[in-house]
Design a protein around this motif. Structure first.
Motif, PDB file in Angstrom:
ATOM      1  N   GLN A 184      -1.866   5.660   3.789  1.00  7.12           N
ATOM      2  CA  GLN A 184      -2.732   4.625   3.191  1.00  7.12           C
ATOM      3  C   GLN A 184      -3.079   3.842   3.762  1.00  7.12           C
ATOM      4  O   GLN A 184      -4.519   3.119   3.038  1.00  7.12           O
ATOM      5  CB  GLN A 184      -2.044   4.518   1.918  1.00  7.12           C
ATOM      6  N   ALA A 244      -1.778  11.011   2.054  1.00  6.51           N
ATOM      7  CA  ALA A 244      -2.480  10.292   0.696  1.00  6.51           C
ATOM      8  C   ALA A 244      -4.117  11.322   0.588  1.00  6.51           C
ATOM      9  O   ALA A 244      -4.778  11.151   1.777  1.00  6.51           O
ATOM     10  CB  ALA A 244      -2.576   9.174   0.399  1.00  6.51           C
ATOM     11  N   HIS A 282       0.832  -0.901  -0.139  1.00  4.76           N
ATOM     12  CA  HIS A 282      -0.382  -0.289   0.203  1.00  4.76           C
ATOM     13  C   HIS A 282       0.578   1.240   0.033  1.00  4.76           C
ATOM     14  O   HIS A 282       0.425   2.176   0.125  1.00  4.76           O
ATOM     15  CB  HIS A 282      -1.122  -0.201   1.175  1.00  4.76           C
ATOM     16  N   ASN A 283       1.956   1.275   0.352  1.00  2.00           N
ATOM     17  CA  ASN A 283       3.063   2.343   0.504  1.00  2.00           C
ATOM     18  C   ASN A 283       4.119   1.980  -1.093  1.00  2.00           C
ATOM     19  O   ASN A 283       5.533   3.360  -1.792  1.00  2.00           O
ATOM     20  CB  ASN A 283       4.350   2.364   1.203  1.00  2.00           C
ATOM     21  N   ARG A 321      -7.245   9.600   7.925  1.00  2.00           N
ATOM     22  CA  ARG A 321      -5.993  10.438   7.022  1.00  2.00           C
ATOM     23  C   ARG A 321      -7.032  12.097   7.295  1.00  2.00           C
ATOM     24  O   ARG A 321      -5.754  12.815   7.344  1.00  2.00           O
ATOM     25  CB  ARG A 321      -6.796   9.873   5.696  1.00  2.00           C
ATOM     26  N   SER A 381       7.915  10.755   1.834  1.00  2.00           N
ATOM     27  CA  SER A 381       8.418  10.122   0.715  1.00  2.00           C
ATOM     28  C   SER A 381       9.750   9.461   0.119  1.00  2.00           C
ATOM     29  O   SER A 381      10.566  10.361   0.166  1.00  2.00           O
ATOM     30  CB  SER A 381       7.048  10.567  -0.660  1.00  2.00           C
ATOM     31  N   ASP A 407       3.016   5.601  -7.043  1.00  2.00           N
ATOM     32  CA  ASP A 407       2.260   5.351  -8.087  1.00  2.00           C
ATOM     33  C   ASP A 407       3.759   5.357  -9.453  1.00  2.00           C
ATOM     34  O   ASP A 407       4.518   6.159  -9.360  1.00  2.00           O
ATOM     35  CB  ASP A 407       0.949   6.204  -9.115  1.00  2.00           C
ATOM     36  N   LEU A 465       2.233   7.458   3.536  1.00  2.00           N
ATOM     37  CA  LEU A 465       1.439   8.479   3.508  1.00  2.00           C
ATOM     38  C   LEU A 465      -0.022   8.224   4.332  1.00  2.00           C
ATOM     39  O   LEU A 465      -1.192   8.697   4.196  1.00  2.00           O
ATOM     40  CB  LEU A 465       0.767   9.708   2.006  1.00  2.00           C
ATOM     41  N   ASN A 510       5.527   9.903   8.229  1.00  2.00           N
ATOM     42  CA  ASN A 510       5.136   9.921   6.634  1.00  2.00           C
ATOM     43  C   ASN A 510       6.451  10.572   6.010  1.00  2.00           C
ATOM     44  O   ASN A 510       7.086  11.319   6.663  1.00  2.00           O
ATOM     45  CB  ASN A 510       3.967  10.679   6.852  1.00  2.00           C
TER      46      ASN A 510
END
Length: 208
Positions: free
Chosen positions: A181, A207, A15-16, A188, A110, A19, A179, A108
């Motif tokens: 997710q 997310a 789930h992380n 969230r 990226s 995309d 994030l 969190n």
């Protein structure tokens, strides 16, 4: 986009996974990376540097005074780590805290890992071209963009001598966006509200 190799080390729960269409724009937006290499003596080096990801090449430059570039073995493996915004997430922000209390803090963030063979370019023409492209990347959207050609040529030449170019031929890409997710919509929303209350822009940290 290349797939991670069999020895990829970045831990990415399902789930992380970032995309695939978002990876290049993410690297372009951050525009910097920590370049990690290992010298012939087995000692690792790391340098934070501006980068461009062009095709299958990640390119940047290091200060000539930085011993890192002299320790790079051409053709050896390298890792470039591109990091985005990050934040502590308090469990007190979750709606589920009031429901059952079974919540804990987290972080969190990226990140993108690019791996491949590294090359040094101690060549004035190569470095000038790189600096020109880097400048165009960061100046292009300005109302009156500065160009390398705006400065006297001898001055530019003088200021290019203290840097050397570096290139990573990208063989694998690993991208992670942690994030929240795995949390409910209500949780969230709580994180978004908590960040906003602390003056943090939730964009890129939670997310959608």
């Amino acid at each position: 986009m290349p797939s991670p190799g069999p020895d990829a080390q970045l831990y990415v729960p399902r789930h992380n996974v970032m995309d695939a269409d978002a990876v290049r724009p993410f690297v372009s937006a951050v525009a910097t990376a920590q370049l990690v290499t290992v010298g012939a003596d087995g000692v690792p080096d790391a340098t934070y540097l501006p980068v461009l990801w062009e095709g299958d090449r990640l390119v940047g430059h290091l200060a000539r005074a930085n011993a890192h570039w002299r320790r790079v073995v051409d053709g050896s493996p390298a890792l470039a780590v591109v990091t985005g915004p990050d934040t502590y997430v308090s469990p007190s922000w979750y709606a589920s805290k009031a429901e059952h209390g079974r919540v804990v803090p987290t972080w969190n963030y990226s990140v993108v890992h690019l791996r491949g063979e590294v090359r040094i370019h101690d060549d004035a023409a190569w470095v000038r071209s790189l600096v020109t492209r880097l400048t165009e990347r960061h100046e292009g959207a300005r109302p009156q963009p500065w160009a390398v050609t705006d400065a006297p040529d001898d001055y530019v030449t003088k200021n290019l001598r203290p840097i050397v170019g570096v290139e990573v031929v990208v063989a694998s890409v690993e991208a992670k966006a942690k994030l929240s997710q795995n949390r409910s919509d209500a949780d969230r929303a709580g994180v978004v509200a908590g960040l906003a209350a602390e003056g943090r822009d939730p964009a890129g940290l939670v997310a959608p």
